[in-house]
Design a protein around this motif. Sequence first.
Motif, PDB file in Angstrom:
ATOM      1  N   TYR A   1      85.274  16.268  54.392  1.00 31.09           N
ATOM      2  CA  TYR A   1      84.075  17.053  54.209  1.00 31.09           C
ATOM      3  C   TYR A   1      83.827  18.201  55.012  1.00 31.09           C
ATOM      4  CZ  TYR A   1      82.652  13.565  57.587  1.00 31.09           C
ATOM      5  OH  TYR A   1      82.550  12.730  58.891  1.00 31.09           O
TER       6      TYR A   1
ATOM      7  N   ARG B  70      81.639  -6.103  49.567  1.00 28.49           N
ATOM      8  CA  ARG B  70      82.711  -6.148  48.560  1.00 28.49           C
ATOM      9  C   ARG B  70      84.183  -6.666  49.064  1.00 28.49           C
ATOM     10  NH1 ARG B  70      81.573  -0.485  45.195  1.00 28.49           N
ATOM     11  NH2 ARG B  70      79.471  -0.905  45.019  1.00 28.49           N
TER      12      ARG B  70
ATOM     13  N   TYR C   8      81.484   3.007  62.711  1.00 30.15           N
ATOM     14  CA  TYR C   8      80.356   2.452  62.828  1.00 30.15           C
ATOM     15  C   TYR C   8      80.355   1.184  61.811  1.00 30.15           C
ATOM     16  CZ  TYR C   8      79.986   5.429  58.698  1.00 30.15           C
ATOM     17  OH  TYR C   8      80.302   6.140  57.639  1.00 30.15           O
TER      18      TYR C   8
ATOM     19  N   GLY D 282      86.845  10.648  52.284  1.00 31.06           N
ATOM     20  CA  GLY D 282      87.574  12.105  51.685  1.00 31.06           C
ATOM     21  C   GLY D 282      87.287  13.013  52.979  1.00 31.06           C
TER      22      GLY D 282
ATOM     23  N   ARG E 113      84.038  11.378  43.622  1.00 29.22           N
ATOM     24  CA  ARG E 113      83.044  10.651  44.497  1.00 29.22           C
ATOM     25  C   ARG E 113      81.644  10.939  44.096  1.00 29.22           C
ATOM     26  NH1 ARG E 113      83.912   7.163  46.919  1.00 29.22           N
ATOM     27  NH2 ARG E 113      83.194   7.717  48.992  1.00 29.22           N
TER      28      ARG E 113
ATOM     29  N   THR F 222      85.334  -0.643  43.676  1.00 25.24           N
ATOM     30  CA  THR F 222      85.827   0.377  44.656  1.00 25.24           C
ATOM     31  C   THR F 222      85.283  -0.296  46.207  1.00 25.24           C
ATOM     32  OG1 THR F 222      85.510   2.132  43.410  1.00 25.24           O
ATOM     33  CG2 THR F 222      85.805   2.837  45.571  1.00 25.24           C
TER      34      THR F 222
ATOM     35  N   ALA G   4      84.425   4.970  54.155  1.00 24.21           N
ATOM     36  CA  ALA G   4      83.627   3.976  54.570  1.00 24.21           C
ATOM     37  C   ALA G   4      84.092   2.741  53.610  1.00 24.21           C
ATOM     38  CB  ALA G   4      81.658   4.058  54.467  1.00 24.21           C
TER      39      ALA G   4
ATOM     40  N   CYS H  59      86.541   0.843  49.047  1.00 28.62           N
ATOM     41  CA  CYS H  59      86.606   1.521  50.358  1.00 28.62           C
ATOM     42  C   CYS H  59      86.745   3.080  49.809  1.00 28.62           C
ATOM     43  CB  CYS H  59      87.730   1.339  51.249  1.00 28.62           C
ATOM     44  SG  CYS H  59      87.953   2.584  52.329  1.00 28.62           S
TER      45      CYS H  59
ATOM     46  N   LEU I  11      79.064  11.551  46.259  1.00 26.44           N
ATOM     47  CA  LEU I  11      78.350  12.456  47.245  1.00 26.44           C
ATOM     48  C   LEU I  11      78.870  13.674  47.382  1.00 26.44           C
ATOM     49  CD1 LEU I  11      79.071   9.596  49.913  1.00 26.44           C
ATOM     50  CD2 LEU I  11      77.005   9.684  48.402  1.00 26.44           C
TER      51      LEU I  11
ATOM     52  N   ARG J  93      77.119  -5.224  44.136  1.00 26.61           N
ATOM     53  CA  ARG J  93      76.384  -4.179  44.330  1.00 26.61           C
ATOM     54  C   ARG J  93      75.176  -4.539  44.842  1.00 26.61           C
ATOM     55  NH1 ARG J  93      75.908  -0.109  39.398  1.00 26.61           N
ATOM     56  NH2 ARG J  93      74.511  -1.609  38.700  1.00 26.61           N
TER      57      ARG J  93
ATOM     58  N   GLY K 131      76.674   6.320  55.986  1.00 26.65           N
ATOM     59  CA  GLY K 131      76.615   6.549  57.399  1.00 26.65           C
ATOM     60  C   GLY K 131      77.245   8.207  57.732  1.00 26.65           C
ATOM     61  N   THR K 132      77.712   8.848  56.754  1.00 31.25           N
ATOM     62  CA  THR K 132      78.225  10.035  57.201  1.00 31.25           C
ATOM     63  C   THR K 132      77.197  10.978  57.641  1.00 31.25           C
ATOM     64  OG1 THR K 132      80.034   9.711  55.654  1.00 31.25           O
ATOM     65  CG2 THR K 132      80.189  11.859  56.485  1.00 31.25           C
TER      66      THR K 132
ATOM     67  N   GLN L 133      78.458  -1.126  55.807  1.00 28.21           N
ATOM     68  CA  GLN L 133      79.785  -0.476  55.443  1.00 28.21           C
ATOM     69  C   GLN L 133      80.428  -0.389  57.072  1.00 28.21           C
ATOM     70  OE1 GLN L 133      78.624   3.621  54.580  1.00 28.21           O
ATOM     71  NE2 GLN L 133      78.957   3.258  52.604  1.00 28.21           N
TER      72      GLN L 133
HETATM   73  P1  HAM Z   1      80.345   5.559  48.911  1.00 21.05           P
HETATM   74  O1  HAM Z   1      81.776   5.724  48.138  1.00 21.05           O
HETATM   75  O2  HAM Z   1      79.308   5.922  48.380  1.00 21.05           O
HETATM   76  O3  HAM Z   1      80.951   6.441  50.347  1.00 21.05           O
HETATM   77  O4  HAM Z   1      80.300   4.209  49.702  1.00 21.05           O
HETATM   78  C1  HAM Z   1      81.424   3.403  50.624  1.00 21.05           C
HETATM   79  C2  HAM Z   1      81.586   1.995  50.001  1.00 21.05           C
HETATM   80  O5  HAM Z   1      80.350   1.411  50.424  1.00 21.05           O
HETATM   81  C3  HAM Z   1      81.921   1.785  48.521  1.00 21.05           C
HETATM   82  O6  HAM Z   1      83.326   1.695  48.444  1.00 21.05           O
HETATM   83  C4  HAM Z   1      81.545   0.414  48.444  1.00 21.05           C
HETATM   84  O7  HAM Z   1      82.379  -0.615  49.213  1.00 21.05           O
HETATM   85  C5  HAM Z   1      80.316   0.089  49.566  1.00 21.05           C
HETATM   86  N1  HAM Z   1      78.999   0.429  48.713  1.00 21.05           N
HETATM   87  C6  HAM Z   1      78.381   1.562  48.365  1.00 21.05           C
HETATM   88  N2  HAM Z   1      77.170   1.309  47.513  1.00 21.05           N
HETATM   89  C7  HAM Z   1      77.122  -0.012  47.676  1.00 21.05           C
HETATM   90  C8  HAM Z   1      76.332  -1.056  47.015  1.00 21.05           C
HETATM   91  N3  HAM Z   1      74.965  -0.476  46.428  1.00 21.05           N
HETATM   92  N4  HAM Z   1      76.381  -2.267  47.457  1.00 21.05           N
HETATM   93  C9  HAM Z   1      77.525  -2.818  48.098  1.00 21.05           C
HETATM   94  N5  HAM Z   1      78.302  -1.894  48.445  1.00 21.05           N
HETATM   95  C10 HAM Z   1      78.277  -0.729  48.439  1.00 21.05           C
HETATM   96  C11 HAM Z   1      80.201   6.700  51.327  1.00 21.05           C
HETATM   97  O8  HAM Z   1      79.267   5.846  51.653  1.00 21.05           O
HETATM   98  C12 HAM Z   1      80.682   7.592  52.107  1.00 21.05           C
HETATM   99  N6  HAM Z   1      79.730   7.940  53.361  1.00 21.05           N
HETATM  100  C13 HAM Z   1      82.117   7.326  52.906  1.00 21.05           C
HETATM  101  C14 HAM Z   1      82.822   8.399  53.575  1.00 21.05           C
HETATM  102  C15 HAM Z   1      82.715   8.238  55.021  1.00 21.05           C
HETATM  103  N7  HAM Z   1      83.280   9.427  53.378  1.00 21.05           N
HETATM  104  C16 HAM Z   1      83.371  10.369  54.386  1.00 21.05           C
HETATM  105  N8  HAM Z   1      83.217   9.411  55.628  1.00 21.05           N
END
Ligand code: HAM
Length: 418
Positions: A285, A308, A105, A283, A256, A278, A303, A280, A258, A119, A81-82, A125
């Motif tokens: 950016y 999970r 969001y 960090g 991380r 994980t 997020a 949540c 990303l 997964r 979402g970022t 999210q």
């Molecule tokens: P992310 O670590 O890629 O970060 O994903 C955040 C959370 O989304 C994960 O900790 C996990 O709970 C969930 N998630 C990710 N991939 C999957 C998947 N394939 N199936 C189920 N759950 C999943 C982000 O997405 C960043 N945008 C977070 C962020 C926001 N950083 C700064 N602002």
Amino acid sequence: MINIPKGTKDVLPAESYKWQFVENAARQTAAQFNIREIRTPVFEHTELFLRGVGETTDVVTKEMYTFEDKGGRSITLKPEGTAGAARMFIENGLANSPLPLKAYYIAPCYRYERPQAGRLREFHQFGIEVFGASSPEADAEVIFAASTFLKKLGIKDIRLEINSIGCKSCRAEYNRALKEYFRPHLGEMCATCNERFEKNPLRMIDCKEEKCKAITAGAPKMLDYLCPDCRAHFEKVKCLLDSLGVEYTVNPDIVRGLDYYTRTVFEFVSTSIGAQGTVCGGGRYDGLVSELGGGNVPAIGFAAGLERLLLLMENTGIPFPAAAVPEVYVAGMDDATRAKAFAIVNDLRARGVSAECDLMSRSVKAQFKYADKLGAKYVAVIGGNELERGTVNLKKMADGTVSEVAFADIYGFLAENK
Ligand code: HAM
């Protein structure tokens, strides 16, 4: 029969209350921190994620749902979402609104990953993004918001791990050190690591291949290369977390997945849901908005994956508040009494009461059974006598007590006897 696509899930009527509980906790948390909701499209131009999330990440190189639309544009279902939130911030000129701009969001995301417990290919999210604040207090506030949310859900079996991955300038020096370390090992490392060596050596630390992991374990740590500003920032964040009573451990291996992160990164990790622990992650950016063509706007967010969280709550036996049940079920016996039951029930509904009656022309016995399954608090049958007298016997299912109530007084009775 056509089946649901691999890696996706239906939310059935019997379990949606669990989702609503988690989503309500998310909205309540956002309200406590004065964070307003945003909604951005499920799909964006592919370029946004290439530039935003990073061309050397697994998400971009392997996992995106990308297709060409009928107008020949390359479109991608958002994998996170970022990037979309940052695009929204820039495109709508929100840098000119009072800062910091705090947004949240609850949205679906799409990643073509190998499905396993926790997964999925479509997941959801709850994310918070704060634009405009570079202070360590902003980091602490965002981490505290995540921790408050998890507490609200009753989650205890979780640990917070934090790290700092520095800024552009200290990262450059770290990258040099990484290259020096990895260069003699390149022959033993996978093709992806070899590619990342040139473009983004930090990403090599994230490699899941066993042969690479063994080498990465001895790699220099970013924490040892932080510039004085980044170090002071990290120290302040830790102090603030201490003062807020938020427990954490410093894990120098968190980088991380990303590319947009700078300085503080963090993850809330559980050991109760298998390999995908994980729940949540987030960090700071500080470079993303400018990378996407906006001004120099620092930002931080996180997020949490709703699937999970639900898995964790179920696996650790955290109770969900019971699903809502009807206040009353009114059964009928024949055309006339059914018509009266239908009228009474819909009058109650119009006045805001959850009420139910038969839509299947079932016997009274079968209607009782259905009412029981629904968990109705009161059940009444309208027969010929009741219709004549204009009253019903309302049976309280919890203790079997029966009260005779005039049709016109049912609403008042239910209001008084909740
Ligand atoms: P992310 O670590 O890629 O970060 O994903 C955040 C959370 O989304 C994960 O900790 C996990 O709970 C969930 N998630 C990710 N991939 C999957 C998947 N394939 N199936 C189920 N759950 C999943 C982000 O997405 C960043 N945008 C977070 C962020 C926001 N950083 C700064 N602002």
